[in-house]
Scaffold this active site. Structure first.
Site, mmCIF file in Angstrom:
data_model
loop_
_atom_site.group_PDB
_atom_site.id
_atom_site.type_symbol
_atom_site.label_atom_id
_atom_site.label_comp_id
_atom_site.label_asym_id
_atom_site.label_seq_id
_atom_site.Cartn_x
_atom_site.Cartn_y
_atom_site.Cartn_z
ATOM 1 N N HIS A 118 -6.881 -5.543 8.521
ATOM 2 C CA HIS A 118 -8.136 -5.954 9.153
ATOM 3 C C HIS A 118 -8.606 -7.304 8.602
ATOM 4 O O HIS A 118 -8.907 -8.231 9.368
ATOM 5 C CB HIS A 118 -9.200 -4.874 8.914
ATOM 6 C CG HIS A 118 -10.564 -5.232 9.394
ATOM 7 N ND1 HIS A 118 -11.123 -4.698 10.547
ATOM 8 C CD2 HIS A 118 -11.516 -6.067 8.891
ATOM 9 C CE1 HIS A 118 -12.329 -5.201 10.723
ATOM 10 N NE2 HIS A 118 -12.609 -6.027 9.731
ATOM 11 N N GLU A 119 -8.657 -7.399 7.275
ATOM 12 C CA GLU A 119 -9.141 -8.639 6.665
ATOM 13 C C GLU A 119 -8.135 -9.775 6.836
ATOM 14 O O GLU A 119 -8.527 -10.931 6.993
ATOM 15 C CB GLU A 119 -9.444 -8.408 5.180
ATOM 16 C CG GLU A 119 -10.484 -7.329 4.911
ATOM 17 C CD GLU A 119 -11.798 -7.567 5.639
ATOM 18 O OE1 GLU A 119 -12.117 -8.732 5.947
ATOM 19 O OE2 GLU A 119 -12.506 -6.588 5.904
ATOM 20 N N HIS A 122 -8.720 -11.414 10.162
ATOM 21 C CA HIS A 122 -9.811 -12.391 10.084
ATOM 22 C C HIS A 122 -9.299 -13.703 9.485
ATOM 23 O O HIS A 122 -9.584 -14.789 9.991
ATOM 24 C CB HIS A 122 -10.938 -11.865 9.189
ATOM 25 C CG HIS A 122 -11.809 -10.827 9.823
ATOM 26 N ND1 HIS A 122 -12.417 -11.004 11.043
ATOM 27 C CD2 HIS A 122 -12.199 -9.596 9.379
ATOM 28 C CE1 HIS A 122 -13.132 -9.929 11.332
ATOM 29 N NE2 HIS A 122 -13.016 -9.062 10.344
#
Length: 265
Positions: free
Chosen positions: A65-66, A69
């Site tokens: 997820h990170e 980003h």
């Protein structure tokens, strides 16, 4: 090709080492695979095997997820994000380990909710255009959505083709359910969460200042909303409805939640 030091090639001025997966992330992936094999074969305490399988899989998803980003921010113009270690998938780089890793795992164990965890600090001044800012915020939830679809597909196809122990599939179903809750939570238009950050660049200056004022308290607001019986009920009704639409058996991920609480018997 440019070099930072002898034998160290650069990619757009950044050492290639900044793009290599960290040993911690690789260890998490290895634990995820190994615990899945253990749960499949009923090695030792199968409840503990499923616990390791779900928790390690959840931590891998936090890293992805990170990373999503970070990689979109890098491509959008924030080259320094590579120097901050966000492109190595190292979970310890994503802010405070207690709030970003331990707390979400505890919430998973106690409440069966995929709480958003971790954060990537992005230099917004280095990224031109509001659309790019929105895409950076969207990238994390998109990774959760993709992971959800992959897990559901693996469950629906694999359980029918390969059979196998119900405990393994229960763990996989729970992991898919957690990804589904994380996807929806992250898309809520709450200040400080990805959903709110997606719309923040499009607000007028007055509303943006108000948004920035409440953004540090986004997690508190999220807990308050979920604690409200009516709002929390609406949210979980939406999660259960989407799970049913995807073909995710509710009894199976409920069994997975029971199994990971191995300390209860």
């Amino acid at each position: 090709m440019a070099y930072d030091r002898p034998g160290e090639p650069l990619v757009l001025g950044v050492p290639r080492a900044a793009f290599r997966p960290s040993p911690i992330f690789l260890a998490l992936v290895a634990l995820f695979v190994a615990s899945g094999v253990m749960a499949w074969n009923g090695f030792g305490n199968v409840r503990f095997d499923v616990f390791l399988f779900v928790v390690s899989g959840w931590l891998v998803s936090l890293c992805l997820h990170e990373y999503a980003h970070a990689v979109v921010a890098y491509r959008a113009g924030d080259r320094d994000i590579a120097h901050r270690g966000y492109l190595t998938l190292n979970p310890l780089k994503y802010t405070h380990p207690l709030l970003s890793i331990v707390l979400p795992v505890v919430v998973v164990l106690l409440g069966g909710i995929g709480l958003p965890g971790g954060a990537v600090w992005v230099d917004r001044h280095a990224i031109p255009g509001r659309l790019r800012h929105t895409l950076v915020s969207l990238a994390g939830p998109a990774a959760n959505v993709l992971f959800t679809l992959v897990l559901v597909a693996a469950l629906r196809v694999g359980s029918g083709v390969f059979g196998g122990p119900v405990e393994f599939w229960a763990g996989l179903a729970l992991l898919a359910f957690l990804q589904l809750t994380a996807s929806l939570l992250n898309l809520l238009p709450i200040p400080g969460l990805d959903g709110g950050n997606m719309i923040q660049p499009w607000l007028n200056p007055q509303w943006r200042r108000m948004y920035d004022l409440f953004a540090p308290f986004g997690f508190i607001l999220l807990f308050a909303l979920l604690w409200n019986p009516r709002i929390g009920g609406w949210f979980f009704d939406a999660v259960f409805a989407l799970g049913d639409a995807l073909g995710l058996p509710s009894w199976l991920y409920a069994l997975g939640l029971e199994l990971i609480r191995f300390w209860q018997g």
